[in-house]
Structures are given as structure tokens and as C-alpha cells.
Design a protein around this motif. Structure first.
Motif, PDB file in Angstrom:
ATOM      1  N   GLY A  74       0.808  -1.213   0.000  1.00 36.59           N
ATOM      2  CA  GLY A  74       0.000   0.000   0.000  1.00 36.59           C
ATOM      3  C   GLY A  74       0.843   1.265   0.000  1.00 36.59           C
ATOM      4  N   LYS A  75       1.916   1.274   0.791  1.00 33.55           N
ATOM      5  CA  LYS A  75       2.794   2.436   0.826  1.00 33.55           C
ATOM      6  C   LYS A  75       3.530   2.600  -0.504  1.00 33.55           C
ATOM      7  CE  LYS A  75       3.577   2.468   5.838  1.00 33.55           C
ATOM      8  NZ  LYS A  75       2.884   3.751   6.073  1.00 33.55           N
ATOM      9  N   LEU A  76       3.931   1.481  -1.108  1.00 30.64           N
ATOM     10  CA  LEU A  76       4.582   1.550  -2.415  1.00 30.64           C
ATOM     11  C   LEU A  76       3.634   2.109  -3.468  1.00 30.64           C
ATOM     12  CD1 LEU A  76       6.606  -1.791  -2.534  1.00 30.64           C
ATOM     13  CD2 LEU A  76       7.544   0.525  -2.496  1.00 30.64           C
ATOM     14  N   ALA A  77       2.394   1.634  -3.443  1.00 35.25           N
ATOM     15  CA  ALA A  77       1.409   2.121  -4.405  1.00 35.25           C
ATOM     16  C   ALA A  77       1.153   3.608  -4.218  1.00 35.25           C
ATOM     17  CB  ALA A  77       0.107   1.331  -4.270  1.00 35.25           C
ATOM     18  N   ALA A  78       1.080   4.049  -2.954  1.00 35.83           N
ATOM     19  CA  ALA A  78       0.842   5.470  -2.680  1.00 35.83           C
ATOM     20  C   ALA A  78       1.996   6.330  -3.181  1.00 35.83           C
ATOM     21  CB  ALA A  78       0.642   5.682  -1.182  1.00 35.83           C
ATOM     22  N   LEU A  79       3.237   5.853  -2.992  1.00 39.60           N
ATOM     23  CA  LEU A  79       4.392   6.609  -3.473  1.00 39.60           C
ATOM     24  C   LEU A  79       4.385   6.682  -4.998  1.00 39.60           C
ATOM     25  CD1 LEU A  79       6.983   8.112  -2.759  1.00 39.60           C
ATOM     26  CD2 LEU A  79       8.180   5.903  -2.704  1.00 39.60           C
ATOM     27  N   GLY A  80       4.032   5.574  -5.644  1.00 32.69           N
ATOM     28  CA  GLY A  80       3.942   5.568  -7.095  1.00 32.69           C
ATOM     29  C   GLY A  80       2.869   6.508  -7.614  1.00 32.69           C
ATOM     30  N   GLU A  81       1.738   6.567  -6.942  1.00 31.10           N
ATOM     31  CA  GLU A  81       0.653   7.472  -7.346  1.00 31.10           C
ATOM     32  C   GLU A  81       1.103   8.927  -7.298  1.00 31.10           C
ATOM     33  OE1 GLU A  81      -2.505   6.594  -4.710  1.00 31.10           O
ATOM     34  OE2 GLU A  81      -3.016   4.662  -5.640  1.00 31.10           O
ATOM     35  N   ARG A  82       1.871   9.273  -6.290  1.00 32.88           N
ATOM     36  CA  ARG A  82       2.355  10.643  -6.180  1.00 32.88           C
ATOM     37  C   ARG A  82       3.356  10.963  -7.277  1.00 32.88           C
ATOM     38  NH1 ARG A  82      -0.006   8.923  -2.059  1.00 32.88           N
ATOM     39  NH2 ARG A  82      -0.799  10.243  -0.371  1.00 32.88           N
ATOM     40  N   ALA A  83       4.195   9.990  -7.623  1.00 37.44           N
ATOM     41  CA  ALA A  83       5.140  10.212  -8.716  1.00 37.44           C
ATOM     42  C   ALA A  83       4.407  10.497 -10.016  1.00 37.44           C
ATOM     43  CB  ALA A  83       6.050   8.988  -8.864  1.00 37.44           C
ATOM     44  N   VAL A  84       3.350   9.734 -10.285  1.00 36.33           N
ATOM     45  CA  VAL A  84       2.574   9.925 -11.513  1.00 36.33           C
ATOM     46  C   VAL A  84       1.853  11.273 -11.482  1.00 36.33           C
ATOM     47  CG1 VAL A  84       0.636   9.050 -12.854  1.00 36.33           C
ATOM     48  CG2 VAL A  84       2.320   7.451 -11.925  1.00 36.33           C
ATOM     49  N   ALA A  85       1.220  11.592 -10.352  1.00 38.58           N
ATOM     50  CA  ALA A  85       0.456  12.839 -10.249  1.00 38.58           C
ATOM     51  C   ALA A  85       1.350  14.066 -10.427  1.00 38.58           C
ATOM     52  CB  ALA A  85      -0.262  12.902  -8.899  1.00 38.58           C
ATOM     53  N   LEU A  86       2.597  13.965  -9.978  1.00 38.60           N
ATOM     54  CA  LEU A  86       3.513  15.105 -10.055  1.00 38.60           C
ATOM     55  C   LEU A  86       4.350  15.108 -11.329  1.00 38.60           C
ATOM     56  CD1 LEU A  86       4.715  15.000  -6.339  1.00 38.60           C
ATOM     57  CD2 LEU A  86       3.255  16.761  -7.359  1.00 38.60           C
ATOM     58  N   GLY A  87       4.218  14.056 -12.143  1.00 33.44           N
ATOM     59  CA  GLY A  87       5.037  13.948 -13.337  1.00 33.44           C
ATOM     60  C   GLY A  87       6.516  13.853 -13.009  1.00 33.44           C
ATOM     61  N   ALA A  88       6.849  13.137 -11.924  1.00 28.58           N
ATOM     62  CA  ALA A  88       8.211  13.109 -11.402  1.00 28.58           C
ATOM     63  C   ALA A  88       9.125  12.223 -12.232  1.00 28.58           C
ATOM     64  CB  ALA A  88       8.194  12.617  -9.955  1.00 28.58           C
ATOM     65  N   PRO A  89      10.393  12.634 -12.400  1.00 28.96           N
ATOM     66  CA  PRO A  89      11.349  11.794 -13.119  1.00 28.96           C
ATOM     67  C   PRO A  89      11.871  10.634 -12.282  1.00 28.96           C
ATOM     68  CG  PRO A  89      12.429  13.798 -12.381  1.00 28.96           C
ATOM     69  CD  PRO A  89      10.973  13.945 -12.041  1.00 28.96           C
ATOM     70  N   LEU A  90      11.727  10.727 -10.944  1.00 34.69           N
ATOM     71  CA  LEU A  90      12.155   9.665 -10.036  1.00 34.69           C
ATOM     72  C   LEU A  90      11.509   9.911  -8.684  1.00 34.69           C
ATOM     73  CD1 LEU A  90      15.771  10.236  -8.638  1.00 34.69           C
ATOM     74  CD2 LEU A  90      14.380  12.052  -9.627  1.00 34.69           C
ATOM     75  N   VAL A  91      11.621   8.923  -7.789  1.00 29.95           N
ATOM     76  CA  VAL A  91      11.204   9.096  -6.398  1.00 29.95           C
ATOM     77  C   VAL A  91      12.402   8.763  -5.516  1.00 29.95           C
ATOM     78  CG1 VAL A  91       8.771   8.576  -6.804  1.00 29.95           C
ATOM     79  CG2 VAL A  91      10.339   6.732  -6.197  1.00 29.95           C
ATOM     80  N   THR A  92      12.385   9.295  -4.294  1.00 31.28           N
ATOM     81  CA  THR A  92      13.491   9.034  -3.386  1.00 31.28           C
ATOM     82  C   THR A  92      12.978   8.587  -2.029  1.00 31.28           C
ATOM     83  OG1 THR A  92      13.592  11.382  -2.759  1.00 31.28           O
ATOM     84  CG2 THR A  92      15.019  10.664  -4.553  1.00 31.28           C
ATOM     85  N   GLU A  93      13.806   7.826  -1.335  1.00 28.44           N
ATOM     86  CA  GLU A  93      13.513   7.355   0.019  1.00 28.44           C
ATOM     87  C   GLU A  93      14.827   7.295   0.790  1.00 28.44           C
ATOM     88  OE1 GLU A  93      12.144   6.170   2.690  1.00 28.44           O
ATOM     89  OE2 GLU A  93       9.976   6.402   2.403  1.00 28.44           O
ATOM     90  N   HIS A  94      14.847   6.558   1.896  1.00 25.96           N
ATOM     91  CA  HIS A  94      15.995   6.560   2.795  1.00 25.96           C
ATOM     92  C   HIS A  94      16.485   5.150   3.096  1.00 25.96           C
ATOM     93  CE1 HIS A  94      13.832  10.325   3.571  1.00 25.96           C
ATOM     94  NE2 HIS A  94      15.016  10.846   3.867  1.00 25.96           N
ATOM     95  N   ILE A  95      17.760   5.061   3.387  1.00 25.57           N
ATOM     96  CA  ILE A  95      18.336   3.807   3.875  1.00 25.57           C
ATOM     97  C   ILE A  95      18.172   3.833   5.386  1.00 25.57           C
ATOM     98  CG2 ILE A  95      20.421   2.388   4.006  1.00 25.57           C
ATOM     99  CD1 ILE A  95      21.367   3.901   1.457  1.00 25.57           C
ATOM    100  N   ALA A  96      17.038   3.340   5.848  1.00 25.48           N
ATOM    101  CA  ALA A  96      16.682   3.474   7.257  1.00 25.48           C
ATOM    102  C   ALA A  96      15.585   2.483   7.608  1.00 25.48           C
ATOM    103  CB  ALA A  96      16.196   4.899   7.540  1.00 25.48           C
ATOM    104  N   PHE A  97      15.405   2.266   8.911  1.00 26.82           N
ATOM    105  CA  PHE A  97      14.194   1.577   9.355  1.00 26.82           C
ATOM    106  C   PHE A  97      13.414   2.525  10.250  1.00 26.82           C
ATOM    107  CE2 PHE A  97      16.562   0.632  13.223  1.00 26.82           C
ATOM    108  CZ  PHE A  97      15.613   0.367  14.200  1.00 26.82           C
TER     109      PHE A  97
END
Length: 455
Positions: A74-97
Motif C-alpha cells: 500500500g505504501k509503495l502504491a501510494a508513493l507511485g501514485e504521487r510520482a505519476v500525479a507530479l510527473g516526477a522523473p524519479l522518487v526518493t527514500e531513505h536507507i533506514a528503518f
């Protein structure tokens, strides 16, 4: 690995400075915290920026790809939806827990993963799962940390290099975090920059912080210090970054000060390589930058020479025992940080106490921002903070900050607080308006506690 598209100099978009961001001269792009926007209801400021051609990159903070569990679909899908909505060339996250599932605990903050083989195996598999689910490329950021894990088997440079070799993921290098880890963990930023595959660099973060009692706090609420700009120059002497971004999350300065910080960043980037040596340009680094990440390596494939790799080798599956070992270590640490359990053997106890206090303070600050009525109802910032920190000692966060605000109010009401009847009535109304129910009485709370113990 294909060259990264040019981004230029940008700033982290935040609602508090939205108008100022739109007015900044020469701004090339912005980054937005992914969890703070809704794809179907984007802020008008972001829509205007997008319409005039400003690139927007969503920056996630809640995936926890370094955690023992596989990524939440669900979190992956939500991040992907935001990338599409914003027309983003990439998405970023963190090396963390950021959480554990047994026990269920939320840190509300990015915590470092141990630089061990087990943790690297888990991270690589989680990254590949994320890459398969996302509609655009993924880049991961090195984080700032207050403490180190005992028994680490790899340096930061080795850990990041093998991560890139095994997954093809790009790197988001935060030079402020490199400085933080120099102060807090004794790590040499230049050694990290020398060791990692800079041809995998997506872009760079720059931010401010402050040192207190020998600990550097990565606040994003202070001006960028010269030492961080010096590290940006160190990186620039090795590679020309596709993008550099200023982060500011609190205590926002006047617009002119933001513009001045951006100008200082742009001056470092455009000054070119330092006279000390020849630059390392994307895709042409020396052998020390890591094998298998040059132009001939396709993203998502294993590079020859790494553990369990070779020409044509596929991803190495993670043994469940490795996930279990990582899970046990992370659960013990997070429990000590947010639930008051003993600090696991080998950790710096003073640093863990500092981190625990910082996490509780951050919870109080974020809840106050999400529910600004609570400090007002409780008589001001100081009484609110005292009440919240007392609550937090016995109630670790098990969901998000919004749920935390509701649980805090419920806890007060169950204990017949605040003492002032008028304030208690206002708090009851606030809680009921959001929960749509009557606050549970003390007997219900006791029953919940007993049921939890029985489970």
C-alpha cells in the motif's frame, strides 16, 4: 547506468514557504515530502509550479526499506501514485528503518540500519521489491545518525557500493548527513565520497543543523553552515551533480535568506572542480568507486565480483533467518528508544538516551503541528509539552502521528484530565469530533490493557 537527467538547484517545498518558493528567482526544481500531499488534491502552489515546467520530486519518509519486513504494498502504491500525479522523473527514500512489527512500534523518525551482511541482504531484497512496484526510478538517501550499531561488518562506503552493485539503485547523497556522521560516529566524509560509485548519484541534499554537547543535531531548522558547503565542494571536486537541493523543515527564515542560501549553493556547484585534482565525472570514476556500476551495467542487475554474483547471476534470495536476526536486533533497539526497555548490549547508552529524548520531543512537536488545538486547550505550549512527554513515557507510538494525537487526548480524558472542567469539556469535544464516538472510560482502558497482556 544511464546518466541522470539535469535537475539544477532546488529547494524542499513546504506549505509554510509555498509563496516564497514560487517567487524564488532561478529555481530549477522542488522536492516535496510524499506523505504530505494527496494525488487528487495537490496544493495550488505545486500545481502552478508544475504548470510552468518546474520539476517536482516526491521524497518518501515512511517506507522503511531498511526494516526487517518486506515493503508495504500500500505504501509503495501510494508513493507511485504521487510520482505519476507530479510527473516526477524519479522518487526518493531513505536507507533506514522506521518501525518494527513484533512488537508493533513506530519510531516516527529515520533510524540507521546495521552495516552487516544480514541487513544488506534484507535491504537489497526490499529495494528490488520497491523498484518492481514503482513507475519511475528510485534513489536512496544516506541518513544522519546519533549512534552506531555494534558489530558492524562494512564501512559506509562498502555498504552503499554493494547496495548499488546488487540493485542498480541510485544514491541521494546528503552532505549535511555526512557531516553529522563525522561528528557523531567519527566517519570521514571524504573517505565515503572516495569509496562510493558517484556515477550512481541522483542528486544532493544540503541542510543546516547545530552541535550541542558534542552531538550534531540534523535539525533542518538552522542555516547551512560553512562546513556543509565545504563538503558540497568536496563532492563537486569529484563529480558534477545532476541536482542539488536545499532542505528546510522548521523555523523558516525570511525569503531573502532562503534566496541567499540557494545562491551560496549555486556558487559552489558552478565554481567547478577544486584545483586539488581532476574531477570524477559520471560514468568515468576510478576503480575505487566500485566495480560493475559503469555505463555497461544495467540497473537492477548484479555486478560481477560481488558476493553471490557473477555474469548472468540473478538476485540472491534472502534467507528468512537473516530477516529474523535483523528483526530481533531492530526490535530490541526500538523498544529501548521508545518503550523504556534496557539498552541492548554494545550500544553507547548515553547516545541512546539522547536519541530517546529526541524521539519523544519530535513526537510532541509533530502532534502539536497536526493538532494545534491541543496546546491551546491544555493552557499553552509548556503545559502541553509536559503532559505529552509524560504520556509518551508509557505509550510508545504504534501507528502514525495523527493516531498518536487521538491516543494522547484519549489518555488524558481517561485520567480525568485536564483538571479544569472547561478545558476537559473542550478536549472531549475535540476528541469526539474526530473520533465520532464517546471517549472510553477508565474501565474500558483497563480491559484493553488486560486483553493486551493476555495476548
Amino acid at each position: 547506468m544511464k546518466p541522470m537527467a539535469h535537475l539544477g538547484v532546488g529547494i524542499g517545498w513546504r506549505p509554510e514557504i509555498a509563496d516564497a518558493v514560487e517567487r524564488l528567482s532561478g529555481l530549477d526544481w522542488v522536492e516535496v515530502v510524499a506523505e504530505n500531499v494527496c494525488p487528487g488534491h495537490l496544493p495550488q502552489s505545486l500545481l502552478r509550479l508544475r504548470e510552468r515546467g518546474t520539476r517536482i520530486v516526491p521524497h518518501g519518509v515512511s517506507l522503511g526499506l531498511g526494516g526487517a519486513d518486506r515493503p508495504d504494498p500500500g505504501k509503495l502504491a501510494a508513493l507511485g501514485e504521487r510520482a505519476v500525479a507530479l510527473g516526477a522523473p524519479l522518487v526518493t527514500e531513505h536507507i533506514a528503518f522506521v518501525r518494527t512489527s513484533s512488537p508493533v512500534l513506530e519510531a516516527g523518525h529515520l533510524l540507521p540500519v546495521p552495516r552487516t551482511r544480514d541487513a544488506l541482504d534484507v535491504l537489497c531484497e526490499n529495494v528490488r521489491i520497491a523498484q518492481d512496484a514503482l513507475p519511475v526510478p528510485l534513489a536512496l538517501e544516506n541518513i544522519a545518525a546519533l549512534f552506531s550499531w555494534p558489530g558492524e561488518e562494512l564501512t559506509e562506503g562498502q555498504f552503499l557500493t554493494e547496495l548499488v552493485e546488487r540493485t542498480g539503485v541510485r544514491l541521494l547523497i546528503d552532505v549535511a548527513n555526512l557531516h553529522t556522521n563525522r561528528v557523531n560516529r567519527g566517519e570521514d566524509p571524504a573517505a565515503v565520497l572516495d569509496a562510493i560509485p558517484l556515477e550512481a548519484l541522483a542528486y544532493v541534499h544540503v541542510a543546516g543543523g547545530i552541535e550541542r554537547n558534542g552531538v550534531w543535531h540534523d535539525t533542518h531548522a538552522h542555516p547551512v553552515p560553512p562546513v556543509v558547503l565545504d563538503l558540497l565542494a568536496e563532492l563537486r571536486s569529484r563529480v558534477e551533480p545532476a541536482g542539488v537541493l536545499l532542505e528546510r523543515d522548521d523555523d523558516f527564515p525570511p525569503e531573502a535568506e532562503l534566496a541567499g542560501e540557494l545562491a551560496a549553493i549555486r556558487a559552489v556547484v558552478t565554481a567547478g572542480p577544486a584545483a586539488a585534482g581532476e574531477p570524477v565525472t559520471a560514468g568515468s570514476g576510478p576503480a575505487g568507486n566500485g566495480p560493475g556500476t559503469g555505463p555497461g551495467t544495467e540497473p537492477g542487475t548484479e555486478a560481477s565480483g560481488g558476493p553471490g554474483t557473477g555474469p548472468g547471476a540473478g538476485p540472491r534470495p534472502v534467507e528468512e533467518s537473516a530477516r529474523t536476526r535483523v528483526a530481533l536486533g531492530q526490535a530490541a533497539l526500538l523498544s529501548a528508544l521508545v518503550a523504556g526497555t534496557p539498552v541492548p548490549e554494545g550500544f553507547d547508552r548515553r547516545r541512546i538516551r539522547v536519541q530517546a529524548r529526541a524521539l519523544a520531543a519530535k513526537r510532541a512537536d509533530v502532534v502539536a503541528k497536526l493538532a494545534p488545538e491541543l496546546p491551546v486547550i491544555l493552557g499553552g505550549p509548556d503545559p502541553y509539552r509536559e503532559a505529552f512527554l509524560s504520556y509518551a513515557k508509557g505509550r510508545p507510538m504504534t501507528s502514525g502521528y495523527r493516531r498518536d494525537a487521538m491516543d494522547f487526548a484519549e489518555d488524558l480524558l481517561i485520567r480525568d484530565l485536564p483538571a479544569d472542567p472547561a478545558a476537559r469539556r473542550r478536549l472531549t469535544t475535540w476528541w469526539r469530533d474526530r473520533a465520532g464516538a464517546r471517549p472510553p472510560r477508565r474501565i474500558v482502558r483497563w480491559a484493553r490493557t488486560l486483553a493486551g497482556r493476555a495476548a
